[in-house]
Structures are given as structure tokens and as C-alpha cells.
Design a protein around this motif. Structure first.
Motif, PDB file in Angstrom:
ATOM      1  N   LEU A  19      -4.081   6.335  -7.073  1.00  0.00           N
ATOM      2  CA  LEU A  19      -4.235   6.336  -5.617  1.00  0.00           C
ATOM      3  C   LEU A  19      -5.289   7.343  -5.152  1.00  0.00           C
ATOM      4  O   LEU A  19      -5.043   8.149  -4.239  1.00  0.00           O
ATOM      5  CB  LEU A  19      -2.890   6.656  -4.945  1.00  0.00           C
ATOM      6  CG  LEU A  19      -1.692   5.785  -5.312  1.00  0.00           C
ATOM      7  CD1 LEU A  19      -0.416   6.366  -4.726  1.00  0.00           C
ATOM      8  CD2 LEU A  19      -1.904   4.358  -4.826  1.00  0.00           C
TER       9      LEU A  19
ATOM     10  N   PRO B 124       0.824  -1.219   0.000  1.00  0.00           N
ATOM     11  CA  PRO B 124       0.000   0.000   0.000  1.00  0.00           C
ATOM     12  C   PRO B 124       0.853   1.263   0.000  1.00  0.00           C
ATOM     13  O   PRO B 124       1.938   1.293   0.601  1.00  0.00           O
ATOM     14  CB  PRO B 124      -0.798  -0.123   1.300  1.00  0.00           C
ATOM     15  CG  PRO B 124       0.086  -0.925   2.205  1.00  0.00           C
ATOM     16  CD  PRO B 124       0.796  -1.899   1.310  1.00  0.00           C
TER      17      PRO B 124
ATOM     18  N   ASP C 188      -3.615   1.401  -4.050  1.00  0.00           N
ATOM     19  CA  ASP C 188      -4.547   2.216  -3.276  1.00  0.00           C
ATOM     20  C   ASP C 188      -5.052   1.439  -2.070  1.00  0.00           C
ATOM     21  O   ASP C 188      -4.906   0.212  -1.977  1.00  0.00           O
ATOM     22  CB  ASP C 188      -5.718   2.627  -4.165  1.00  0.00           C
ATOM     23  CG  ASP C 188      -6.331   3.962  -3.762  1.00  0.00           C
ATOM     24  OD1 ASP C 188      -5.869   4.551  -2.769  1.00  0.00           O
ATOM     25  OD2 ASP C 188      -7.265   4.412  -4.442  1.00  0.00           O
ATOM     26  N   CYS C 189      -5.658   2.154  -1.122  1.00  0.00           N
ATOM     27  CA  CYS C 189      -6.189   1.516   0.079  1.00  0.00           C
ATOM     28  C   CYS C 189      -7.716   1.504   0.062  1.00  0.00           C
ATOM     29  O   CYS C 189      -8.354   2.202  -0.735  1.00  0.00           O
ATOM     30  CB  CYS C 189      -5.677   2.206   1.339  1.00  0.00           C
ATOM     31  SG  CYS C 189      -6.201   3.908   1.528  1.00  0.00           S
TER      32      CYS C 189
ATOM     33  N   TRP D  33      -8.818   1.164   5.480  1.00  0.00           N
ATOM     34  CA  TRP D  33      -7.571   1.834   5.135  1.00  0.00           C
ATOM     35  C   TRP D  33      -6.427   0.856   4.883  1.00  0.00           C
ATOM     36  O   TRP D  33      -5.261   1.269   4.807  1.00  0.00           O
ATOM     37  CB  TRP D  33      -7.165   2.852   6.192  1.00  0.00           C
ATOM     38  CG  TRP D  33      -8.230   3.873   6.502  1.00  0.00           C
ATOM     39  CD1 TRP D  33      -9.362   4.125   5.790  1.00  0.00           C
ATOM     40  CD2 TRP D  33      -8.267   4.786   7.603  1.00  0.00           C
ATOM     41  NE1 TRP D  33     -10.105   5.127   6.362  1.00  0.00           N
ATOM     42  CE2 TRP D  33      -9.458   5.553   7.487  1.00  0.00           C
ATOM     43  CE3 TRP D  33      -7.410   5.041   8.671  1.00  0.00           C
ATOM     44  CZ2 TRP D  33      -9.802   6.533   8.406  1.00  0.00           C
ATOM     45  CZ3 TRP D  33      -7.768   6.017   9.585  1.00  0.00           C
ATOM     46  CH2 TRP D  33      -8.938   6.764   9.448  1.00  0.00           C
TER      47      TRP D  33
ATOM     48  N   PHE E  16      -0.362   3.805   1.430  1.00  0.00           N
ATOM     49  CA  PHE E  16      -0.726   4.355   2.734  1.00  0.00           C
ATOM     50  C   PHE E  16      -0.058   3.519   3.819  1.00  0.00           C
ATOM     51  O   PHE E  16      -0.667   2.652   4.450  1.00  0.00           O
ATOM     52  CB  PHE E  16      -2.244   4.358   2.898  1.00  0.00           C
ATOM     53  CG  PHE E  16      -2.720   5.170   4.076  1.00  0.00           C
ATOM     54  CD1 PHE E  16      -2.527   6.542   4.112  1.00  0.00           C
ATOM     55  CD2 PHE E  16      -3.353   4.576   5.146  1.00  0.00           C
ATOM     56  CE1 PHE E  16      -2.958   7.304   5.188  1.00  0.00           C
ATOM     57  CE2 PHE E  16      -3.789   5.320   6.232  1.00  0.00           C
ATOM     58  CZ  PHE E  16      -3.583   6.688   6.250  1.00  0.00           C
TER      59      PHE E  16
ATOM     60  N   THR F  85      -6.187   6.884  -1.296  1.00  0.00           N
ATOM     61  CA  THR F  85      -5.031   7.229  -0.471  1.00  0.00           C
ATOM     62  C   THR F  85      -4.781   8.731  -0.469  1.00  0.00           C
ATOM     63  O   THR F  85      -4.507   9.326   0.587  1.00  0.00           O
ATOM     64  CB  THR F  85      -3.778   6.492  -0.981  1.00  0.00           C
ATOM     65  OG1 THR F  85      -4.032   5.082  -0.972  1.00  0.00           O
ATOM     66  CG2 THR F  85      -2.575   6.793  -0.110  1.00  0.00           C
TER      67      THR F  85
ATOM     68  N   HIS G  21       1.932  10.402   1.825  1.00  0.00           N
ATOM     69  CA  HIS G  21       2.024   8.951   1.699  1.00  0.00           C
ATOM     70  C   HIS G  21       3.197   8.596   0.782  1.00  0.00           C
ATOM     71  O   HIS G  21       3.854   9.479   0.211  1.00  0.00           O
ATOM     72  CB  HIS G  21       0.701   8.369   1.208  1.00  0.00           C
ATOM     73  CG  HIS G  21       0.245   8.881  -0.126  1.00  0.00           C
ATOM     74  ND1 HIS G  21       0.865   8.546  -1.306  1.00  0.00           N
ATOM     75  CD2 HIS G  21      -0.785   9.705  -0.476  1.00  0.00           C
ATOM     76  CE1 HIS G  21       0.249   9.115  -2.325  1.00  0.00           C
ATOM     77  NE2 HIS G  21      -0.754   9.842  -1.849  1.00  0.00           N
TER      78      HIS G  21
ATOM     79  N   THR H 193      -3.193  -1.764   8.983  1.00  0.00           N
ATOM     80  CA  THR H 193      -3.133  -0.327   9.211  1.00  0.00           C
ATOM     81  C   THR H 193      -3.469   0.060  10.645  1.00  0.00           C
ATOM     82  O   THR H 193      -4.556  -0.232  11.135  1.00  0.00           O
ATOM     83  CB  THR H 193      -4.075   0.399   8.239  1.00  0.00           C
ATOM     84  OG1 THR H 193      -3.864  -0.121   6.926  1.00  0.00           O
ATOM     85  CG2 THR H 193      -3.821   1.890   8.245  1.00  0.00           C
TER      86      THR H 193
ATOM     87  N   ALA I 187      -5.007  10.633   3.112  1.00  0.00           N
ATOM     88  CA  ALA I 187      -3.784  11.264   3.603  1.00  0.00           C
ATOM     89  C   ALA I 187      -3.945  12.771   3.747  1.00  0.00           C
ATOM     90  O   ALA I 187      -3.377  13.381   4.665  1.00  0.00           O
ATOM     91  CB  ALA I 187      -2.625  10.945   2.656  1.00  0.00           C
TER      92      ALA I 187
END
Length: 841
Positions: A340, A87, A109-110, A115, A89, A343, A324, A141, A347
Motif C-alpha cells: 500500500l 481499497p 492500494d489506491c 484516490w 483508503f 495509500t 487507513h 472516494t 493517508a
């Protein structure tokens, strides 16, 4: 008054706890070498956190652990397999470890809810890059649990290595109540850095079910030596020294209590900051390092100012993973980066709030109040003008679940819905519709009869009733039965909300769905300014009203498990990870969760022992559900521990005496209805269990259930029941989701239901009260855990102590009590305005 709450306060064991161990190390001369303390800690951790599954290996720090685990996992892969899917993130160490292991990070991406790595992004990238991907490095996470079985499946399906970055997860418990990662078939790497919940000076742990793999990794931490001082594989010096191991060993003794305390603080944050987006928790408990919340998008540009405002109040706050990995120069130049969008969004809005071992619920409240006030202090977001923004409403109703809709129902039954709509009313709810709220998510029956529900048709004009519709007929099928399944009740209330909502709009009122209220502030001229955030995109709107109605429902706060003492000790201290709350058990999937928690017991062929603590309807309903669950229960397999005597409801004195029940007096009889224990008595299915368990009228109770009335802190029998139980269900009732309120000077208004000695949220007129028991002007409360007790012409027995909840009350007497006050306030304003105009004329 400023407070001192740093974002992170390391809390390693006290030096006095280490004295004997330090002396032993000094005598052995192993201050800096990998030795017996580290090995002893590895074994103890395997037993205490991971249920004896697999093995553990200590390392000097978690980054080194990731490096050697990834290096070993990809050691013999083809040369063209050089991508590590991970990730964006996450912390820089995750990406750096992959690169030091010879891999190129493929940043993905998350998920917008938990997350963690987005499953859809993983599947798409695995299909796109195929065998170029050597490894997946998911990140748990902020200590949140992730689905390790899914990663085991991905490893088999795509022939990829899996190494889990669980840096913040030591102390987190999975859905089975075991340490997150227990028995994983691949390496799971944890940190013991001083800033983590499991805080030592420095260090890391690798856990895996494969003992042979752990031994290979052990050799890699010792220069690649396997059995001799001759390297047979890549290696480095990554051993954990004895003194950090000794600190870790001391910390292991209290990590469960620390993690549960932090989980309770995080739950309090979620309650107080309900209008902010937060990470969706997974698993039984999360070893919360700090509390991460997302600012509304309209406030993201003011994040620095908000953090500075908190700092002025002595509150440490910050940003995590912002920027990130995809935004950091080194990784931008050296990684493959996928799209992303999630994310980028998370972020940009992330703000981290303090969670420390010595914080209290009161500290969480102060931080929450300060954050809300700091957000309110920022420039107002610009949104298109709407009719709601152009008028002063009579009331804003916060919550469109059963209680909020009940208020509309009460107005309709009294013939005053049109007057309420004309005065101006807006119902705000985060869902797409109003009505049943979460009721449909519980797999139990109601404590109201089918006939009671169907009286809601009295709120609707002729021809608009729903009793004859499918939702109404589904309720009518249960006339004369012991309640109605709550999924049917939820569907019925959804339909009622739809019809009432349409009617309200037709009459000039408003339904603001898809919005959640952040807070409400009193203005200098006595109005309430309520800020609501649109769930879909973070846009906000402000509503001005003369009154507020809080109808936000209730919850079971985890902090009570640490605060409430039973037999002289809190349930967290006594029962640890054997605990579960009744709300979880009663919800959809609750029995499956119980079976998972009892897996060892059931697999071993032993009948489980279950203790339920509480004397509320939810406690008795929990017993009913467990008895009907199909679990193999022996005689006395369920023990219900309660403080006050269990009372059944009777429709009259004669009915009670005819049944042989005489345990009541004049103060236990409602003077209006003549009912015995009208408020305190159990009804329908719960009543049946109680009258049988008490042996009333010669009835015989279910032998699998025993009752025990608690006698005090020295109740040894209760202590023994709890100590021997395989599962302990806490049913301490519900507390309200109280709306954050701010006075005209920007100070938080502390409510009685949130005070150190918690009381009812409302007074005898349904007015919300502060910690001094003074009514907050123009603010009313209704619904689960509001705490209203009927009195006077509303009836109810004089002896009643507790909360009186019931849909019929909300849809009738209680709801009408609030409606009358809302309309009276509007009438006073109208009369005052008219008088002023006449004076000017």
C-alpha cells in the motif's frame, strides 16, 4: 480575527419544511414503520437524481445497505470464494460490511490521482487470487465519480460481484450530468448521514438498474420476507423509518444547488491551494463533503501542529482515513493486505478542510490563507544547498507557460535577456518543460495570425531561430489564414521555451521545472521568500528575490455560475445540470462531452437548443466550434446572449467605412495605430462570425445562430431562451490564478482580483495590486486574466473596458514594461551597494 468554520456542519432541512409531513405521519401512525413516505422518496430520487433509470431502495443506514447488497451478491457463490477486493483508503464501514457479509477484505492500494482503487492493483490481484475473489467493492472516494462501465466489464470478465460504496456521492453528477451511479447494473450504496452533503438524521439509499434485484434487497431489509411473513432468504431489519425519509424528501429539492455550490467552493480551494496536491475531480460535479489536500511530504510530520494552528483561528480541520484500514488493529489482524505505498503516503499527508452549505468564497480564502501561514510557521525543511539558495535573485517568475516564456521573449527582443539573467532570474513551473502550457489542449484556432507568432524569432540570437524548424514551418503553413490550430501553437511555444530556457541558463539564469510554488512571503528587509515544492517527492526549496512575476494563467471559476445573475437569476439556479463552461467545451474532447450531455435529445431525433452566455472571444469561439461540430442544429439552434455590443476589428477608419461599418466614434480608435476597436474588436475566425451575424456589408449570417443583447433582470426573452435550452454554455471570461502572498507579519495579502468586488490583478504598470488598489511592492503580473490595459504610447482605444490579452502584447510591450522595472530595481540595489562599499572604504 478568529472565525467559526467547523470541519463539518450538518445542514438538514428546517423543521418548518417538515411540519405538514410530520402531521400526516402522526395521523397515519407510521412513525417508525417503513411506509408511504419512504416509497415516495425512493420514486422521487429515481426521477430527480437518476433520470428515471432503474430503481432505488432506502435503508436505515449505508453500512446496512452494503451488508445486504454484498450478502445477496455472494449468496450462491462457491464456498472457497471468500475475498472482497476493496481499497485500504476508505472508512471502516466498508471493511466491516464485507466481514458481516461473510467475506474477508483483500485490501488494495489506491490511485495517486483520484484516490480510488488503483486499476493496476485490481488487475494484478484478480490475476493472482483468481476465483477466490467473490466481490469487488470500489469506493467513490469523497463523492468523486469512478468508471462504472469498467467495473461492469470486470464483472463479466472475472465473474465477480460488484457493489459500489458511494457513501458521499448523493448529489455528485457523472460526465453526463446525471446522478453518479445512474443506471448501474449492480448495487450502488449511498449514505444520508448527518455529516454528508445530502445530510439527514441518518439513512442510506441503494440504486440499481435491475428492478428485480432491488425488490430482492427490499425483502432482505424486512427480515427476508418475500410477500408473506415467512423468511425465504437471509434478512434483517434495515428499513428506513418515515421521519428520516421525510427529512430526506425535503433535502432532495435543493441537492443540485447545494452540490454545485460546494463544487464551486472546492474549485476555489484548488485555485488558492494550487501548490498542494489535491484529488483529481471526475464527472460533472462532486458532492464535496470537505476539501481534502495533501501536505508537502516535508510537512507531514507537522500535520498535528498545522491542524492545531488552524483550530486557534477558529477553523475546523482534521484527517480522514488516517489511519487507513491497513493500519487499524482489527483489519491488520483479519484482512489480507497487499502493498500500500500510495495509500500510506496519502493517508500520512491528508488534511481535510471545511466545506459547508453556508460558506462563501471569502471563507475559502480565509481558510486557505490560514493553512498557508500555518505551513510557513513550521520548521524549515532541510534540503541540500544549491546555488539558488545562496543568492538574492532579481526576480522569481512563477509560471513557465505562454506568459512566463513571453517575458523572456520580450527581454530577448529588447536585447536585455543577458542583463536579466546576470541580475538573477529563476522561472518556476510544475511541468517538465516551459513553453506552451495548456494551449495545445484546446481544439480551436488562435486569435493571433501565423505571422504574429513567428516574430518570436526576434528574441533569439542569429542562428538560433526556430521559424525554419518543423514547429515553425507548421505555423507558417497558416499564413494568411484565420488563425492557427492551438495544438500547433502549443508545440511551437514548447520549442521556443526550450531554446529560450537553454539560452537563459547559458547566461546564468535558472529554470526550476517540476516545482510548484506554495506561497511567497515578504521579509522584514523587503525581499520575497518563495517556497517551491518539488512535484516528484515533495521536497521543498526557498528562493529569495527582490521581485516576483506572477504568470500563472487563468481559469473559469465555477462560483461565478452561482454569483452572476442573467435575466434576474443565477445560471446555477435557473439551469442546474444543463450547465457547462466554455473552457471545457473548447478543450480536447469538449464536443464529445457536449454530445454526451445531449444524448437524450440526439437519441430522440430532436435538434438540440444551445444557449451561450457571454460576449468575450471565448464565447464567440464557442459558437464557432459548435457550428463546425456536426451537431444537428436547426435555425436558431444556438443563441448567443451578450451584454455589450459585439465589435469587429478593422485596421483603419477607411477599411471600416469601406465595409459599411460606422458604429464607432473617436474614442474607439487607437491613437497610435489608427486601428478601429484595436482591443475590443474580434479578430480572425471570431471576427468572421461576428461581421456575418451583424449583417455588416450586406453579409448573411449563419441561420443556426441568433444574437440577443441582454437588457437587464427583467429580460423575459433571455429567460425563455435559457429555460428552453438543452445545454447552456457559460463563458464569463477568465480570472487569474493568483499566487498566495503573505506580508512580513504573517498576514495574507488580499489581492484586488480576489476581492468581493473583483477587479484587474494589475495596474497600468503591470504591478499586482491589493484590495485597496495599492501596488504590492515588487510584485508584477502578466498573462491570461491579469487585466493589463495598454495605454499611452502602447496605444489602445479610450473606450475599451475589459481584459486585453494577446501573446504579441506579452512578448513585446507588456513584457518589456516588466523587464524594465525588474532591471531598474536591480540597478538601484547595485548602486546602493556600491555607494555603501565606497563609504566603508
Amino acid at each position: 480575527m478568529p472565525i467559526d468554520l467547523p470541519l463539518i456542519r450538518p445542514n438538514p432541512p428546517k423543521l418548518s419544511q417538515l411540519t405538514a409531513g410530520l402531521e400526516a405521519i402522526e395521523e397515519s401512525g407510521t412513525f417508525s414503520n417503513y411506509g408511504p413516505v419512504a416509497r415516495r422518496f425512493e420514486q422521487a430520487m429515481t426521477e430527480k437524481l437518476f433520470g428515471g433509470r432503474g430503481a432505488c431502495l432506502t435503508v436505515a443506514n449505508a453500512t446496512l445497505g452494503l451488508m445486504i447488497a454484498l450478502r445477496h451478491a455472494t449468496l450462491r457463490m462457491e464456498q472457497d470464494r471468500k475475498l472482497a477486493l476493496l481499497p485500504a483508503f476508505t472508512f471502516a464501514a466498508t471493511g466491516q460490511a464485507a466481514q458481516w457479509a461473510g467475506l474477508t477484505p483483500l485490501l488494495a492500494d489506491c490511485d495517486p490521482d483520484d484516490w480510488a482503487l488503483c486499476p493496476k492493483a485490481e488487475e494484478r490481484l484478480l490475476a493472482e487470487y483468481g476465483r477466490r475473489i467473490a466481490a469487488i467493492v470500489p469506493y467513490a472516494t469523497f463523492g468523486n465519480s469512478i468508471d462504472l462501465e469498467r467495473y461492469a466489464w470486470l464483472a463479466r470478465r472475472h465473474d465477480v460481484a460488484i457493489v459500489v460504496d458511494a457513501a458521499a456521492s448523493l448529489g455528485s453528477l457523472d460526465t453526463e450530468g446525471r446522478g453518479f451511479g445512474a443506471g448501474a447494473p449492480f448495487p450502488v450504496v449511498y449514505s444520508m448521514h448527518a455529516t454528508k452533503t445530502f445530510s439527514t438524521s441518518e439513512g442510506g439509499v441503494i440504486h440499481c438498474a435491475d428492478h428485480a434485484l432491488i425488490e430482492k434487497l427490499r425483502a432482505m431489509t424486512n427480515f427476508g420476507f418475500e410477500g408473506s411473513r415467512s423468511a425465504t432468504m437471509p434478512g434483517m431489519n434495515a428499513k428506513l423509518a418515515e421521519i428520516p425519509a421525510l427529512i430526506a424528501e425535503a433535502k432532495l429539492g435543493d441537492i443540485h444547488e447545494v452540490a454545485l455550490h460546494r463544487t464551486a467552493l472546492a474549485e476555489r480551494y484548488r485555485e488558492r491551494l494550487a501548490a498542494f496536491s489535491v484529488q483529481r475531480p471526475r464527472g460533472h460535479a462532486q458532492a464535496v463533503q470537505f476539501m481534502s489536500v495533501l501536505l508537502p511530504r516535508t510537512l507531514a510530520e507537522h500535520r498535528g501542529a498545522i491542524i492545531a494552528k488552524l483550530a486557534e483561528a477558529g477553523i475546523g480541520a482534521g484527517t480522514y482515513f488516517s489511519p487507513h484500514l491497513g493500519e487499524q488493529p482489527w483489519f491488520r489482524e483479519s484482512c489480507v493486505i497487499d502493498a500500500l505505498p500510495v495509500t500510506d503516503d496519502i493517508a500520512a499527508r491528508m488534511i481535510a478542510l471545511p466545506v459547508t452549505d453556508d460558506m462563501t468564497v471569502a471563507d475559502v480564502d480565509r481558510v486557505s490563507d490560514a493553512l498557508i501561514a500555518a505551513c510557513f510557521a513550521q520548521p524549515r525543511s532541510t534540503v541540500p544547498a544549491t546555488p539558488l539558495r545562496d543568492r538574492v535573485l532579481a526576480a522569481v517568475v512563477v509560471g513557465g507557460g505562454p506568459a512566463g516564456v513571453a517575458l523572456l521573449c520580450a527581454a530577448g527582443k529588447a536585447g536585455k535577456l543577458d542583463a536579466l539573467a546576470s541580475a538573477g532570474i529563476a522561472v518556476v513551473d510544475r511541468g517538465d518543460t516551459i513553453g506552451g502550457g495548456r494551449l495545445g489542449a484546446y481544439e480551436i484556432t488562435s486569435d493571433s495570425s501565423a505571422e504574429t507568432f513567428l516574430t518570436a524569432d526576434g528574441a533569439l540570437p542569429a542562428g538560433l531561430g526556430i521559424a525554419d524548424e518543423a514547429a515553425g514551418q507548421a505555423i507558417a503553413e497558416h499564413k494568411g489564414a484565420l488563425g492557427v490550430p492551438l495544438p500547433k501553437v502549443g508545440a511551437y511555444l514548447d520549442r521556443l521555451g526550450e531554446v529560450l530556457g537553454h539560452r537563459l541558463r547559458t547566461l546564468g539564469g535558472s529554470i526550476l521545472s517540476g516545482h510548484e510554488v506554495i506561497a511567497s512571503q515578504r521579509t522584514a528587509d523587503g525581499l520575497w521568500r518563495t517556497r517551491a515544492r518539488r512535484v516528484s517527492d515533495g521536497g521543498s526549496i526557498e528562493l529569495l528575490s527582490r521581485s516576483l512575476v506572477i504568470a500563472t494563467g487563468g481559469h473559469q471559476p465555477a462560483i461565478r455560475l452561482a454569483e452572476e445573475k442573467v435575466a434576474g437569476m443565477s445560471l446555477v439556479e435557473r439551469c442546474g445540470n444543463r450547465l457547462i463552461q466554455s473552457d471545457t467545451l473548447l478543450a480536447t474532447g469538449g464536443i464529445e462531452a457536449v454530445r454526451e450531455r445531449l444524448r437524450d435529445c440526439l437519441d430522440g431525433g430532436r435538434a438540440p437548443r444551445i444557449a451561450i452566455v457571454g460576449g468575450s472571444t471565448s464565447a464567440v469561439t464557442t459558437a464557432v466550434r459548435l457550428l463546425k461540430s456536426g451537431l444537428p442544429l436547426d435555425t436558431g439552434g444556438i443563441a448567443l446572449l451578450h451584454r455589450r455590443p459585439l465589435r469587429p476589428f478593422y485596421p483603419s477608419i477607411d477599411a471600416a467605412r469601406a465595409d459599411g461599418y460606422t458604429d464607432f466614434g473617436p474614442d474607439d480608435i487607437c491613437p497610435v495605430s489608427g486601428f478601429v476597436y484595436r482591443l475590443a474588436g474580434f479578430r480572425l475566425e471570431a471576427r468572421e462570425l461576428v461581421v456575418h451575424a451583424l449583417g455588416i456589408g450586406g453579409r448573411v449570417g449563419d441561420p443556426r445562430l441568433t444574437l440577443h443583447q441582454l437588457t437587464g433582470d427583467d429580460d423575459m426573452q433571455a429567460a425563455d431562451i435559457l429555460d428552453r435550452a438543452d445545454l447552456v454554455v457559460a463563458s464569463f471570461g477568465y480570472q487569474p490564478h493568483a499566487l498566495p502572498l503573505i506580508d512580513e507579519r504573517g498576514r495574507a495579502i488580499r489581492l484586488r482580483c480576489e476581492g468581493p468586488v473583483r477587479g484587474r490583478m494589475v495596474d497600468d504598470l503591470c504591478r499586482v495590486v491589493d484590495t485597496a488598489s495599492c501596488a504590492v511592492p515588487g510584485v508584477y503580473g502578466i498573462g491570461l486574466a491579469a487585466g493589463f490595459v495598454p495605454h499611452g504610447k502602447l496605444g489602445g482605444e479610450a473606450s475599451f473596458r475589459g481584459q486585453a490579452n494577446g501573446l504579441w502584447l506579452w512578448q513585446n510591450d507588456v513584457g518589456q514594461l516588466i523587464v524594465e522595472q525588474l532591471l531598474s530595481a536591480s540597478e538601484r540595489v547595485r548602486a546602493k551597494t556600491g555607494a555603501a562599499r565606497r563609504a566603508v572604504a
